[in-house]
Design a protein around this motif. Structure first.
Motif, short mmCIF file in Angstrom:
data_model
loop_
_atom_site.label_atom_id
_atom_site.label_comp_id
_atom_site.label_asym_id
_atom_site.label_seq_id
_atom_site.Cartn_x
_atom_site.Cartn_y
_atom_site.Cartn_z
N GLU A 12 42.48 38.70 36.38
CA GLU A 12 41.23 38.62 37.02
C GLU A 12 41.13 37.70 38.17
O GLU A 12 40.84 37.91 39.27
CB GLU A 12 40.06 38.40 36.08
CG GLU A 12 38.72 38.47 36.65
CD GLU A 12 38.30 39.96 36.93
OE1 GLU A 12 37.59 40.26 37.55
OE2 GLU A 12 38.95 40.98 36.19
N HIS A 15 43.56 38.39 41.22
CA HIS A 15 43.19 39.56 41.92
C HIS A 15 41.75 38.91 42.84
O HIS A 15 41.74 39.14 44.12
CB HIS A 15 42.62 40.63 41.13
CG HIS A 15 41.83 41.87 41.78
ND1 HIS A 15 40.44 42.28 41.77
CD2 HIS A 15 42.62 42.76 42.66
CE1 HIS A 15 40.55 43.22 42.48
NE2 HIS A 15 41.79 43.41 43.12
N LYS A 16 41.08 38.22 42.38
CA LYS A 16 40.06 37.45 43.28
C LYS A 16 40.41 36.88 44.39
O LYS A 16 39.86 36.74 45.33
CB LYS A 16 38.96 37.05 42.20
CG LYS A 16 37.91 37.69 41.26
CD LYS A 16 37.17 36.47 40.71
CE LYS A 16 36.12 37.36 39.72
NZ LYS A 16 35.45 36.54 38.61
N VAL A 17 41.34 36.05 43.88
CA VAL A 17 41.74 34.92 44.90
C VAL A 17 42.90 35.47 46.01
O VAL A 17 42.83 35.15 47.02
CB VAL A 17 42.49 33.71 44.19
CG1 VAL A 17 42.79 32.87 45.16
CG2 VAL A 17 41.15 33.25 43.34
N TYR A 19 44.27 38.89 46.53
CA TYR A 19 44.49 40.31 47.07
C TYR A 19 43.23 41.19 46.67
O TYR A 19 43.20 41.95 46.13
CB TYR A 19 45.65 41.01 46.39
CG TYR A 19 47.09 40.32 47.02
CD1 TYR A 19 47.39 40.54 48.56
CD2 TYR A 19 48.11 39.69 46.26
CE1 TYR A 19 48.50 39.84 49.01
CE2 TYR A 19 49.00 39.03 46.81
CZ TYR A 19 49.08 38.98 48.17
OH TYR A 19 50.53 38.71 48.56
N PRO A 20 42.11 40.41 47.12
CA PRO A 20 40.69 41.23 46.65
C PRO A 20 40.50 42.56 47.29
O PRO A 20 39.89 43.44 46.72
CB PRO A 20 39.63 40.37 47.04
CG PRO A 20 40.20 39.31 48.02
CD PRO A 20 41.83 39.35 47.66
N ASP A 21 41.20 42.82 48.18
CA ASP A 21 41.33 44.12 48.87
C ASP A 21 42.19 45.17 48.31
O ASP A 21 42.13 46.40 48.96
CB ASP A 21 41.59 44.06 50.34
CG ASP A 21 42.88 43.30 50.84
OD1 ASP A 21 43.40 42.53 49.97
OD2 ASP A 21 43.29 43.73 51.90
N LYS A 24 43.74 46.02 41.33
CA LYS A 24 44.02 44.96 40.45
C LYS A 24 45.45 45.14 40.12
O LYS A 24 46.13 44.38 39.88
CB LYS A 24 43.10 44.89 39.04
CG LYS A 24 43.11 43.53 38.44
CD LYS A 24 42.20 43.43 37.12
CE LYS A 24 41.10 43.19 37.61
NZ LYS A 24 40.30 43.02 36.38
#
Length: 137
Positions: A12, A15-17, A19-21, A24
């Motif tokens: 989590e 993914h957020k930090v 490669y959020p684009d 997941k």
């Protein structure tokens, strides 16, 4: 507080930090099942993570990520200090990582040295940084 982290929580944060684009699944490492996933918790909230991989007497950390709202406040530094202390205690010969070029100054504060190994991935330039340890007899 620094502690082992559930793999799903590590994914989590990664993914957020990082490669959020992307999907997941993009942040999953092929050898994640052999890693030790560590995180920094601030008042019960997981704010920084990394994954450790041991090979021979060397410790690699990968996917080091701190939530944007908590960057620059020392949580990642505390996590990295923990890794270095762990490596010394376990008498590892070397700790290393693949660092984005723009992040090398952060690691140099912890006595990491640049190697001549540079590569590009996902549109980012990376360099392998290392810190070697000498051990008493």
């Amino acid at each position: 507080m620094i502690n082992e982290v559930a793999y799903s929580d590590v994914l989590e944060i990664r993914h957020k930090v990082m490669y959020p684009d992307k999907d997941k699944d993009y942040v999953i490492l092929p050898d994640d099942d052999t890693g030790l996933h560590i995180g920094y918790y601030k008042e019960g909230l997981l704010v920084s993570v990394l994954s450790l991989f041991l090979k021979n007497r060397e410790l690699q950390f990968r996917k080091f990520a701190t939530l944007p709202a908590y960057q620059g406040q020392g949580y990642g530094s505390e996590l990295l200090k923990w890794v270095l202390d762990y490596a010394k205690d376990m008498k590892f010969d070397r700790v290393w990582c693949n660092s984005r070029i723009e992040k090398t100054d952060f690691y140099k504060k912890f006595e990491f040295m640049e190697t001549d190994q540079v590569f590009e991935k996902d549109g980012h330039q990376f360099i392998i940084l290392e810190r070697k340890f000498e051990h008493e007899g």
